[in-house]
Motif scaffolding. Sequence first.
Motif, PDB file in Angstrom:
ATOM      1  N   PRO A 339       0.842  -1.199   0.000  1.00  0.00           N
ATOM      2  CA  PRO A 339       0.000   0.000   0.000  1.00  0.00           C
ATOM      3  C   PRO A 339       0.878   1.250   0.000  1.00  0.00           C
ATOM      4  CG  PRO A 339       0.114  -0.934   2.195  1.00  0.00           C
ATOM      5  CD  PRO A 339       0.798  -1.916   1.288  1.00  0.00           C
ATOM      6  N   PRO A 340       0.330   2.403  -0.382  1.00  0.00           N
ATOM      7  CA  PRO A 340       1.129   3.627  -0.395  1.00  0.00           C
ATOM      8  C   PRO A 340       1.623   3.988   1.001  1.00  0.00           C
ATOM      9  CG  PRO A 340      -1.195   4.117  -0.704  1.00  0.00           C
ATOM     10  CD  PRO A 340      -1.054   2.639  -0.824  1.00  0.00           C
ATOM     11  N   VAL A 341       2.780   4.637   1.056  1.00  0.00           N
ATOM     12  CA  VAL A 341       3.378   5.051   2.316  1.00  0.00           C
ATOM     13  C   VAL A 341       3.269   6.570   2.423  1.00  0.00           C
ATOM     14  CG1 VAL A 341       5.477   5.077   3.726  1.00  0.00           C
ATOM     15  CG2 VAL A 341       4.968   3.092   2.278  1.00  0.00           C
ATOM     16  N   ILE A 342       2.700   7.048   3.534  1.00  0.00           N
ATOM     17  CA  ILE A 342       2.452   8.486   3.703  1.00  0.00           C
ATOM     18  C   ILE A 342       2.902   8.918   5.100  1.00  0.00           C
ATOM     19  CG2 ILE A 342       0.513   8.518   2.084  1.00  0.00           C
ATOM     20  CD1 ILE A 342      -1.394   8.405   4.454  1.00  0.00           C
ATOM     21  N   SER A 343       3.222  10.196   5.255  1.00  0.00           N
ATOM     22  CA  SER A 343       3.519  10.749   6.574  1.00  0.00           C
ATOM     23  C   SER A 343       2.256  11.407   7.119  1.00  0.00           C
ATOM     24  CB  SER A 343       4.647  11.777   6.486  1.00  0.00           C
ATOM     25  OG  SER A 343       4.237  12.906   5.730  1.00  0.00           O
ATOM     26  N   THR A 344       2.307  11.770   8.403  1.00  0.00           N
ATOM     27  CA  THR A 344       1.131  12.385   9.011  1.00  0.00           C
ATOM     28  C   THR A 344       1.534  13.459  10.009  1.00  0.00           C
ATOM     29  OG1 THR A 344      -0.849  11.964  10.361  1.00  0.00           O
ATOM     30  CG2 THR A 344       1.061  10.561  10.778  1.00  0.00           C
ATOM     31  N   GLY A 345       0.713  14.476  10.095  1.00  0.00           N
ATOM     32  CA  GLY A 345       0.934  15.532  11.083  1.00  0.00           C
ATOM     33  C   GLY A 345       0.197  15.278  12.385  1.00  0.00           C
ATOM     34  N   ALA A 346      -0.522  14.174  12.479  1.00  0.00           N
ATOM     35  CA  ALA A 346      -1.314  13.866  13.684  1.00  0.00           C
ATOM     36  C   ALA A 346      -0.526  12.950  14.610  1.00  0.00           C
ATOM     37  CB  ALA A 346      -2.631  13.200  13.289  1.00  0.00           C
ATOM     38  N   GLY A 347      -0.599  13.225  15.902  1.00  0.00           N
ATOM     39  CA  GLY A 347       0.063  12.383  16.888  1.00  0.00           C
ATOM     40  C   GLY A 347      -0.788  11.188  17.268  1.00  0.00           C
ATOM     41  N   HIS A 348      -0.138  10.111  17.707  1.00  0.00           N
ATOM     42  CA  HIS A 348      -0.840   8.881  18.066  1.00  0.00           C
ATOM     43  C   HIS A 348      -0.078   8.161  19.166  1.00  0.00           C
ATOM     44  CE1 HIS A 348      -3.450   9.153  14.500  1.00  0.00           C
ATOM     45  NE2 HIS A 348      -2.366   9.528  13.851  1.00  0.00           N
ATOM     46  N   ASP A 349      -0.775   7.283  19.881  1.00  0.00           N
ATOM     47  CA  ASP A 349      -0.103   6.443  20.870  1.00  0.00           C
ATOM     48  C   ASP A 349       0.993   5.614  20.214  1.00  0.00           C
ATOM     49  OD1 ASP A 349      -1.633   7.063  23.293  1.00  0.00           O
ATOM     50  OD2 ASP A 349      -3.312   6.128  22.248  1.00  0.00           O
ATOM     51  N   ALA A 350       0.782   5.195  18.975  1.00  0.00           N
ATOM     52  CA  ALA A 350       1.812   4.438  18.261  1.00  0.00           C
ATOM     53  C   ALA A 350       3.117   5.228  18.192  1.00  0.00           C
ATOM     54  CB  ALA A 350       1.330   4.088  16.852  1.00  0.00           C
ATOM     55  N   GLY A 351       3.012   6.531  18.037  1.00  0.00           N
ATOM     56  CA  GLY A 351       4.202   7.361  17.984  1.00  0.00           C
ATOM     57  C   GLY A 351       4.944   7.389  19.306  1.00  0.00           C
ATOM     58  N   ILE A 352       4.205   7.420  20.416  1.00  0.00           N
ATOM     59  CA  ILE A 352       4.844   7.402  21.736  1.00  0.00           C
ATOM     60  C   ILE A 352       5.591   6.090  21.929  1.00  0.00           C
ATOM     61  CG2 ILE A 352       4.473   7.551  24.212  1.00  0.00           C
ATOM     62  CD1 ILE A 352       3.901  10.162  22.686  1.00  0.00           C
ATOM     63  N   LEU A 353       4.962   4.975  21.588  1.00  0.00           N
ATOM     64  CA  LEU A 353       5.618   3.681  21.735  1.00  0.00           C
ATOM     65  C   LEU A 353       6.846   3.593  20.838  1.00  0.00           C
ATOM     66  CD1 LEU A 353       2.578   1.211  21.911  1.00  0.00           C
ATOM     67  CD2 LEU A 353       3.786   2.336  23.782  1.00  0.00           C
ATOM     68  N   ALA A 354       6.730   4.081  19.608  1.00  0.00           N
ATOM     69  CA  ALA A 354       7.861   4.036  18.685  1.00  0.00           C
ATOM     70  C   ALA A 354       9.035   4.842  19.211  1.00  0.00           C
ATOM     71  CB  ALA A 354       7.436   4.545  17.311  1.00  0.00           C
ATOM     72  N   SER A 355       8.739   5.982  19.818  1.00  0.00           N
ATOM     73  CA  SER A 355       9.811   6.839  20.329  1.00  0.00           C
ATOM     74  C   SER A 355      10.530   6.216  21.520  1.00  0.00           C
ATOM     75  CB  SER A 355       9.249   8.208  20.715  1.00  0.00           C
ATOM     76  OG  SER A 355       8.408   8.114  21.860  1.00  0.00           O
ATOM     77  N   HIS A 356       9.935   5.169  22.100  1.00  0.00           N
ATOM     78  CA  HIS A 356      10.563   4.470  23.215  1.00  0.00           C
ATOM     79  C   HIS A 356      11.115   3.105  22.791  1.00  0.00           C
ATOM     80  CE1 HIS A 356       9.718   7.175  26.636  1.00  0.00           C
ATOM     81  NE2 HIS A 356       8.758   7.596  25.847  1.00  0.00           N
ATOM     82  N   GLY A 357      11.348   2.956  21.499  1.00  0.00           N
ATOM     83  CA  GLY A 357      12.075   1.798  21.004  1.00  0.00           C
ATOM     84  C   GLY A 357      11.259   0.564  20.708  1.00  0.00           C
ATOM     85  N   ILE A 358       9.944   0.647  20.758  1.00  0.00           N
ATOM     86  CA  ILE A 358       9.103  -0.506  20.449  1.00  0.00           C
ATOM     87  C   ILE A 358       8.849  -0.540  18.945  1.00  0.00           C
ATOM     88  CG2 ILE A 358       6.798  -1.509  20.745  1.00  0.00           C
ATOM     89  CD1 ILE A 358       6.818  -0.320  23.575  1.00  0.00           C
ATOM     90  N   PRO A 359       9.083  -1.685  18.273  1.00  0.00           N
ATOM     91  CA  PRO A 359       8.791  -1.783  16.834  1.00  0.00           C
ATOM     92  C   PRO A 359       7.314  -1.486  16.578  1.00  0.00           C
ATOM     93  CG  PRO A 359      10.105  -3.646  17.566  1.00  0.00           C
ATOM     94  CD  PRO A 359       9.663  -2.934  18.812  1.00  0.00           C
TER      95      PRO A 359
END
Length: 400
Positions: A339-359
């Motif tokens: 599927p297409p890959v896009i960026s986003t300006g919206a924050g999400h819980d997924a972003g918090i987890l990613a920033s703490h090293g979780i895949p």
Amino acid sequence: MNASKRLDQLFIQIAEIGRDQATGGYNRFAYTETDLQLRAFFAQTAEELGLEVGVDAANNQWAWWGDPDSDPEHNLVLGSHLDSVPSGGAYDGPLGVLSALSAIAELIGDGFQPRSAVGVANFIDEEGARFGVACLGSRVLTGETTYERLSQLIDYDGTPFVDVVSATGVDPTSLGRDDRALSRIGSFIELHIEQGHQLIDLDAPIGLASFIWPHGRWSTTLTGTPNHAGTTRLDERDDPLQRAARFVLELGELAIARDAIATCGKIVVEPNAVNAIAATVRLWIDARADSPDRLAHLATDIATLAEGLGGRLVNESLTSMTAFSASLNESLGSLLENPPVISTGAGHDAGILASHGIPTAMLFVRNPTGVSHSPAERANREDMVAGVDALISVIRGLAS
């Protein structure tokens, strides 16, 4: 019952919870009676599927298919949140939670047995609508927000966070980082409505997220001299609301100059009387940009603007640019036929987890209006079904 019919049924079950009859949107705020109803719905739905339901030390809900402690490195967690912004849309948050439950129900019905545990998370207070801190549940879970910070929060009515939480039977002093819960997340995938129109332009029902723009929230308070609206000459007034109006207008100009985005979406005026000059005005600012440097420069500009009008800019939260797992995205791309890959300006819980090293990865479902945080937010049924089917493929591919 197939997955699409189950998804329809689940949306029907929560359709009136927190419904704003005047706007058609939803008011689903953390630790309210509405929130408690949604949490009870999540627990009951998961238990009916035979999942093990619990909460972590941040009061996020978890539902597990299989033993999350047997092979935690390979656990797959799905989910999102059930809360909303004021008069929010029906899909922002719930689509990810309900799609995950529907996908698991379909696989259970097919007799599929995952070799590693599959979880569904319902993160509390993702929107930050009540206490002003976005993704509060995931920030507390990861230790990014501590009890010291929680004890300083107040809600929209001026009630302290600790009092609000205590009233629901939760000990606020028990809230904090949960290493055991974090260790159970082998990888996390959040499905979410797209909050924009990139997938419309690309004519694609679903997409993969590459990264989240850096973003933050700030506040400033402007004070003046309260007085009578009918007897105080205009040239003798010290009206903070007039300065607030200038702040809002110039805020937009600063953002345009930095090729960024800034919004003042919340203002509290005191005493907020028709026939009185305001004493204080508090404004909240949301700012985002496609690079950390650009956001930092914009924040400096906004601070200078606030100081020039008699205020001081206070940071409420700040999230750096968050890239999602390249290897996980590669796996998802292969499973879902790229599927297409896009960026986003919206924050999400997924972003918090990613920033703490979780895949971590995110899947977006097309929004035909391109509008979110509004009753006009939409998702076509066939696109929602495509989202559930994508999660089914992901579970089959990553948990077997």
